[in-house]
Design a protein around this motif. Structure first.
Motif, PDB file in Angstrom:
ATOM      1  N   VAL A 256       0.842  -1.202   0.000  1.00 48.80           N
ATOM      2  CA  VAL A 256       0.000   0.000   0.000  1.00 48.80           C
ATOM      3  C   VAL A 256       0.880   1.256   0.000  1.00 48.80           C
ATOM      4  CG1 VAL A 256      -1.884  -1.154   1.233  1.00 48.80           C
ATOM      5  CG2 VAL A 256      -0.122   0.069   2.540  1.00 48.80           C
ATOM      6  N   SER A 257       0.298   2.375  -0.465  1.00 48.30           N
ATOM      7  CA  SER A 257       1.009   3.655  -0.365  1.00 48.30           C
ATOM      8  C   SER A 257       0.000   4.790  -0.164  1.00 48.30           C
ATOM      9  CB  SER A 257       1.859   3.894  -1.618  1.00 48.30           C
ATOM     10  OG  SER A 257       1.075   3.675  -2.778  1.00 48.30           O
ATOM     11  N   PRO A 258      -0.682   4.787   0.962  1.00 49.09           N
ATOM     12  CA  PRO A 258      -1.689   5.822   1.217  1.00 49.09           C
ATOM     13  C   PRO A 258      -1.030   7.165   1.535  1.00 49.09           C
ATOM     14  CG  PRO A 258      -1.358   4.532   3.187  1.00 49.09           C
ATOM     15  CD  PRO A 258      -0.504   3.901   2.127  1.00 49.09           C
ATOM     16  N   ARG A 259      -1.849   8.212   1.662  1.00 47.38           N
ATOM     17  CA  ARG A 259      -1.297   9.510   2.062  1.00 47.38           C
ATOM     18  C   ARG A 259      -0.768   9.454   3.487  1.00 47.38           C
ATOM     19  NH1 ARG A 259      -5.428  14.013   1.227  1.00 47.38           N
ATOM     20  NH2 ARG A 259      -3.725  15.215   2.143  1.00 47.38           N
ATOM     21  N   ALA A 260      -1.448   8.698   4.343  1.00 54.21           N
ATOM     22  CA  ALA A 260      -0.917   8.519   5.704  1.00 54.21           C
ATOM     23  C   ALA A 260      -1.108   7.085   6.169  1.00 54.21           C
ATOM     24  CB  ALA A 260      -1.605   9.476   6.669  1.00 54.21           C
ATOM     25  N   TYR A 261      -0.093   6.569   6.845  1.00 50.56           N
ATOM     26  CA  TYR A 261      -0.123   5.207   7.394  1.00 50.56           C
ATOM     27  C   TYR A 261       0.133   5.335   8.886  1.00 50.56           C
ATOM     28  CZ  TYR A 261       0.819   0.154   7.568  1.00 50.56           C
ATOM     29  OH  TYR A 261       0.762  -1.199   7.822  1.00 50.56           O
ATOM     30  N   ILE A 262      -0.816   4.914   9.689  1.00 42.70           N
ATOM     31  CA  ILE A 262      -0.656   5.021  11.143  1.00 42.70           C
ATOM     32  C   ILE A 262      -0.424   3.618  11.694  1.00 42.70           C
ATOM     33  CG2 ILE A 262      -1.641   5.917  13.280  1.00 42.70           C
ATOM     34  CD1 ILE A 262      -3.404   7.773  11.659  1.00 42.70           C
ATOM     35  N   ALA A 263       0.812   3.327  12.105  1.00 43.52           N
ATOM     36  CA  ALA A 263       1.206   1.996  12.567  1.00 43.52           C
ATOM     37  C   ALA A 263       1.050   1.936  14.082  1.00 43.52           C
ATOM     38  CB  ALA A 263       2.646   1.708  12.164  1.00 43.52           C
ATOM     39  N   CYS A 264       0.135   1.114  14.568  1.00 42.77           N
ATOM     40  CA  CYS A 264      -0.159   1.040  15.998  1.00 42.77           C
ATOM     41  C   CYS A 264       0.332  -0.293  16.570  1.00 42.77           C
ATOM     42  CB  CYS A 264      -1.653   1.159  16.238  1.00 42.77           C
ATOM     43  SG  CYS A 264      -2.406   2.605  15.476  1.00 42.77           S
ATOM     44  N   GLY A 275       5.854  -3.577   2.546  1.00 44.67           N
ATOM     45  CA  GLY A 275       4.509  -3.361   2.035  1.00 44.67           C
ATOM     46  C   GLY A 275       3.943  -1.984   2.304  1.00 44.67           C
ATOM     47  N   MET A 276       4.657  -1.128   3.058  1.00 41.38           N
ATOM     48  CA  MET A 276       4.077   0.170   3.398  1.00 41.38           C
ATOM     49  C   MET A 276       5.058   1.327   3.399  1.00 41.38           C
ATOM     50  SD  MET A 276       5.580   0.193   6.489  1.00 41.38           S
ATOM     51  CE  MET A 276       4.971   1.614   7.410  1.00 41.38           C
ATOM     52  N   ARG A 277       6.338   1.054   3.097  1.00 39.43           N
ATOM     53  CA  ARG A 277       7.308   2.130   3.283  1.00 39.43           C
ATOM     54  C   ARG A 277       7.163   3.252   2.261  1.00 39.43           C
ATOM     55  NH1 ARG A 277      12.292  -1.404   2.437  1.00 39.43           N
ATOM     56  NH2 ARG A 277      12.857  -0.709   4.516  1.00 39.43           N
ATOM     57  N   ASN A 278       6.386   3.070   1.207  1.00 40.20           N
ATOM     58  CA  ASN A 278       6.178   4.157   0.255  1.00 40.20           C
ATOM     59  C   ASN A 278       4.961   5.023   0.583  1.00 40.20           C
ATOM     60  OD1 ASN A 278       8.445   3.573  -1.236  1.00 40.20           O
ATOM     61  ND2 ASN A 278       7.359   2.060  -2.486  1.00 40.20           N
ATOM     62  N   SER A 279       4.395   4.843   1.766  1.00 39.51           N
ATOM     63  CA  SER A 279       3.307   5.724   2.197  1.00 39.51           C
ATOM     64  C   SER A 279       3.872   7.134   2.330  1.00 39.51           C
ATOM     65  CB  SER A 279       2.759   5.262   3.556  1.00 39.51           C
ATOM     66  OG  SER A 279       2.384   3.906   3.489  1.00 39.51           O
ATOM     67  N   GLN A 280       3.016   8.150   2.060  1.00 38.73           N
ATOM     68  CA  GLN A 280       3.553   9.524   2.074  1.00 38.73           C
ATOM     69  C   GLN A 280       3.974   9.968   3.468  1.00 38.73           C
ATOM     70  OE1 GLN A 280       1.102  12.345  -0.122  1.00 38.73           O
ATOM     71  NE2 GLN A 280       0.703  10.758  -1.639  1.00 38.73           N
ATOM     72  N   VAL A 281       3.092   9.774   4.427  1.00 43.11           N
ATOM     73  CA  VAL A 281       3.414  10.135   5.814  1.00 43.11           C
ATOM     74  C   VAL A 281       3.261   8.871   6.649  1.00 43.11           C
ATOM     75  CG1 VAL A 281       2.782  11.584   7.784  1.00 43.11           C
ATOM     76  CG2 VAL A 281       2.428  12.428   5.451  1.00 43.11           C
ATOM     77  N   ILE A 282       4.287   8.552   7.427  1.00 45.60           N
ATOM     78  CA  ILE A 282       4.188   7.380   8.295  1.00 45.60           C
ATOM     79  C   ILE A 282       4.215   7.842   9.750  1.00 45.60           C
ATOM     80  CG2 ILE A 282       5.249   5.201   9.006  1.00 45.60           C
ATOM     81  CD1 ILE A 282       6.355   4.957   6.128  1.00 45.60           C
ATOM     82  N   ARG A 295      12.287   3.955  12.492  1.00 48.57           N
ATOM     83  CA  ARG A 295      13.321   4.328  11.512  1.00 48.57           C
ATOM     84  C   ARG A 295      12.732   4.676  10.150  1.00 48.57           C
ATOM     85  NH1 ARG A 295      16.668  -0.353  11.840  1.00 48.57           N
ATOM     86  NH2 ARG A 295      16.130  -0.798  13.997  1.00 48.57           N
ATOM     87  N   VAL A 296      11.461   4.317   9.925  1.00 52.68           N
ATOM     88  CA  VAL A 296      10.843   4.716   8.656  1.00 52.68           C
ATOM     89  C   VAL A 296       9.732   5.755   8.871  1.00 52.68           C
ATOM     90  CG1 VAL A 296      11.321   2.495   7.535  1.00 52.68           C
ATOM     91  CG2 VAL A 296       9.124   2.859   8.660  1.00 52.68           C
ATOM     92  N   ALA A 297       9.421   6.063  10.149  1.00 51.68           N
ATOM     93  CA  ALA A 297       8.304   6.975  10.438  1.00 51.68           C
ATOM     94  C   ALA A 297       8.789   8.416  10.444  1.00 51.68           C
ATOM     95  CB  ALA A 297       7.687   6.616  11.790  1.00 51.68           C
ATOM     96  N   SER A 298       7.916   9.319   9.980  1.00 57.00           N
ATOM     97  CA  SER A 298       8.285  10.736  10.088  1.00 57.00           C
ATOM     98  C   SER A 298       7.703  11.317  11.373  1.00 57.00           C
ATOM     99  CB  SER A 298       7.782  11.512   8.874  1.00 57.00           C
ATOM    100  OG  SER A 298       6.393  11.337   8.739  1.00 57.00           O
ATOM    101  N   CYS A 299       6.706  10.669  11.938  1.00 55.45           N
ATOM    102  CA  CYS A 299       6.127  11.119  13.200  1.00 55.45           C
ATOM    103  C   CYS A 299       6.144   9.942  14.171  1.00 55.45           C
ATOM    104  CB  CYS A 299       4.711  11.637  12.965  1.00 55.45           C
ATOM    105  SG  CYS A 299       3.844  12.055  14.476  1.00 55.45           S
ATOM    106  N   CYS A 300       6.953  10.070  15.242  1.00 56.60           N
ATOM    107  CA  CYS A 300       7.181   8.943  16.149  1.00 56.60           C
ATOM    108  C   CYS A 300       6.561   9.257  17.514  1.00 56.60           C
ATOM    109  CB  CYS A 300       8.674   8.692  16.330  1.00 56.60           C
ATOM    110  SG  CYS A 300       9.587   8.607  14.773  1.00 56.60           S
TER     111      CYS A 300
END
Ligand SMILES: Cc1cc2nc3c(=O)[nH]c(=O)nc-3n(C[C@H](O)[C@H](O)[C@H](O)COP(=O)(O)OP(=O)(O)OC[C@H]3O[C@@H](n4cnc5c(N)ncnc54)[C@H](O)[C@@H]3O)c2cc1C
Lengths: 320, 258
Positions: A256-264, A275-282, A295-300
């Motif tokens: 997937v490559s959504p505009r935002a991916y929120i990993a919980c 499978g998700m590192r090309n999401s725009q905002v992680i 290490r791949v998130a822009s918001c931690c």
């Protein structure tokens, strides 16, 4: 200076697997004087693929052809590669670390009496770098033999830019692939599992850190804040039966490559990241500040998701 | 019919680990809790399900490692394995997959197993190797990442479906005896039953001392261990839980997602 390296090209349905080109970049970084790409299969596909490989990389290609190389099998690959490299003393055989690559590479190495170093993601002073413990620790590994087999982690190297100039020669040779104990029966496609990932602007994705299926309502409530959202999951959550496999994101699930991916509550295993590192905002929420997902998130966000998500929902409803 | 399952003990979490620089070694802190590698639980479950189908079947569980791995072998007995085998390797050093597989092959070779199962990888070393190397050393066919297996004892073959990229499956039959490495999600590993827990408590494990010189021990060396680059490119939200929640909402607004 390493002398000679081979790159084993992998392919499906007559198309070169993109990880093959990443393995070519890895082989370049080894600084070998001589490089050869091997591609195994049937005619006419092998010839097309060999040309494509030669044109794109500028590296000499040997295509090995046998009737029973129409489907991949570890047995056929191991025996064919052994005969193809006979008499040469390569420093390394470079193989993509894909489901086919890790299937035959360790056995091939064992038959050649050389070590196999798997899932390599970096190089440092003659050592291969690979991850342990889900990426928490890195090991520098060195073969103590003059030759080795290496599997190259997908995503660790970039495919090389196409080379200019005339392509080197392509050699097509008949091979004798052993197929005594294996009968390949072809491919079964994964069941269709579109759950709206393509249309979702935001994917809220859940990992084992959710703790129990009862807490899934938190994820649903968070996803409901967004006009176009979908719920993703790690394989671990699907294996536990907490969500269906249609939700699985990663190398053996959906990419997937959504505009935002929120990993919980997701640790960030390489198979999930691919499978998700090309999401725009992680955005990642995890109790462990050293989790690989950061290490791949822009918001931690270092928080317990079971307490944090209710606060987010509460703060948002207060504002609007 | 005889099945051998390779089970590895791994630390439950990487939190309790640290690194010794010279020689490079993982140090397990006092708080370390060890358990069975999850992929091996699926392998063991598959063996137990096969035994339910073929009543003449026995299931052995083998593990290579120091004294502490006995608790994991016992766990295999609690889940239902008939016999536990401990290949005792006291060394705190790194044991390469080739060395581990050689030790298992040494044990298994003369015991005519029909099927050898292992997890697709171990969660600690993540090497994806022991099953394939073991198969090669024993001269057996091997399939990895298996999500379905059906034995045909009349024909002496096993039909397998192995999972590849995107969740597609490659189908094949291979001749028995064979080695299969099992992918997670193939089945649902059972909880130990009370009767098996009681049996496991009484039952002795078979302990095998490794030979003085192991084959393949020194073919690859760990020259250094390190933590990944600390610098995350990301921005860690600071402050109280409420501050972080507000920070997250602000970011979502900035990207016009809320
Ligand atoms: C061949 C192969 C293919 C695979 N394919 C895929 C794939 O396609 N997709 C996939 O996802 N995986 C895949 N995997 C599995 C993958 O390697 C990992 O095992 C899996 O992604 C881990 O899932 P997880 O992050 O949910 O669990 P874990 O790794 O257990 O992580 C849980 C995380 O939750 C955090 N946590 C715990 N409690 C809390 C809390 N209260 N609040 C916040 N955080 C918390 C922990 O710190 C930890 O980081 C594959 C594996 C193999 C071998």
């Amino acid at each position: 200076m390493y002398t000679h390296v081979y790159i084993i090209a992998l392919h499906a349905q007559g198309k070169i697997a993109p990880e093959t080109y990443e393995a070519v970049s890895f082989a370049r970084d080894l600084g070998a004087e001589k490089k050869t790409i091997l591609v195994l299969g049937t005619l006419p596909q092998v010839e097309h693929m060999a040309r494509e490989l030669a044109e794109r990389t500028g590296i000499a290609v040997t295509g090995a052809v046998a009737e029973n190389l129409g489907h991949y099998s570890a047995e056929a690959y191991k025996s064919t590669i052994r005969t193809l490299i006979e008499g040469t003393s390569p420093f390394a055989l470079c193989i993509p670390h894909t489901a086919a690559g890790y299937d035959f590479a360790p056995g091939l190495a064992t038959a050649l009496e050389v070590p196999c170093i798997t899932a390599v993601e970096g190089l440092s002073e003659g050592s291969f770098i690979r991850s342990l413990f889900g990426g928490k620790i890195r090991a520098h590994v060195k073969p103590s033999t003059p030759s080795c087999v290496v599997t190259v982690l997908p995503g660790a190297w970039q495919a090389p830019a196409a080379t200019q100039g005339s392509a080197p020669d392509v050699t097509i040779v008949p091979a004798e692939a052993r197929q005594e104990t294996t009968v390949p029966l072809g491919l079964k496609r994964a069941a269709a599992r579109d759950i709206g990932f393509a249309d979702a602007e935001v994917i809220v994705s859940v990992g084992r850190g959710i703790g129990s299926p009862q807490n899934l309502s938190l994820i649903r409530d968070l996803a409901a804040l967004f006009p176009k959202s979908a719920i993703g999951a790690t394989r671990a959550v699907c294996d536990l039966g907490w969500l269906g496999y249609r939700h699985q994101i990663g190398s053996t699930g959906t990419t997937v490559s959504p505009r935002a991916y929120i990993a919980c509550g997701i640790s960030g295993a390489i198979q999930h990241l691919s499978g998700m590192r090309n999401s725009q905002v992680i955005i990642a929420i995890n109790t462990d500040p050293h989790a690989a997902i950061f290490r791949v998130a822009s918001c931690c966000i270092v928080e317990d998701l079971t307490t944090f998500i209710p606060v987010v929902i509460d703060e948002y409803t207060k504002r609007s | 019919m005889k099945i051998l399952v390779c089970v590895k003990q791994v630390p439950d979490s990487a939190e309790t680990l640290s690194i010794n620089d010279a020689p490079p070694r993982i140090i397990y802190g006092d708080a370390s809790v060890f358990r069975m590698n999850r992929y091996d639980e699926f392998a063991l479950e598959e063996a137990l399900l096969t035994r339910e189908r073929f009543p003449d079947c026995t299931v052995d569980a083998v593990s290579v490692g120091p004294q502490r791995v006995r608790s994991t072998i016992r766990k295999a007995l609690e889940m239902g394995a008939d016999q536990g085998i401990h290949i005792l390797v006291e060394s705190g050093e790194y044991v390469s997959p080739l060395a581990r597989a050689s030790l298992i092959a040494e044990y298994a070779r003369s015991r005519s197993y029909d099927l050898v199962l292992a997890g697709i990888m171990a969660e600690d070393d993540m090497e994806f190797q022991v099953g394939q190397v073991l198969a090669e050393l024993m001269g057996l066919p091997c399939a990895t990442s298996v999500m379905l297996q059906e034995m045909d004892r009349m024909r002496g073959t096993v039909y397998v479906e192995r999972e590849i990229e995107g969740g597609d499956r490659e189908c094949l039959t291979i001749a028995l005896p064979a080695v299969l490495t099992i992918q997670s999600g193939m089945n649902t590993p059972r909880y130990p039953s009370l009767s098996n827990v009681l049996r496991a408590r009484r039952q002795d494990l078979v302990t095998i001392d490794p030979p003085q010189r192991w084959p393949g021990r020194e073919t690859q060396l760990i020259t250094a261990l390190s933590y990944p680059d600390a610098g995350s490119p990301g921005n860690f939200l600071e402050g109280s839980t409420v501050d972080k929640a507000r920070g997250l909402i602000r970011i979502l607004h900035e990207h016009s997602l809320l």
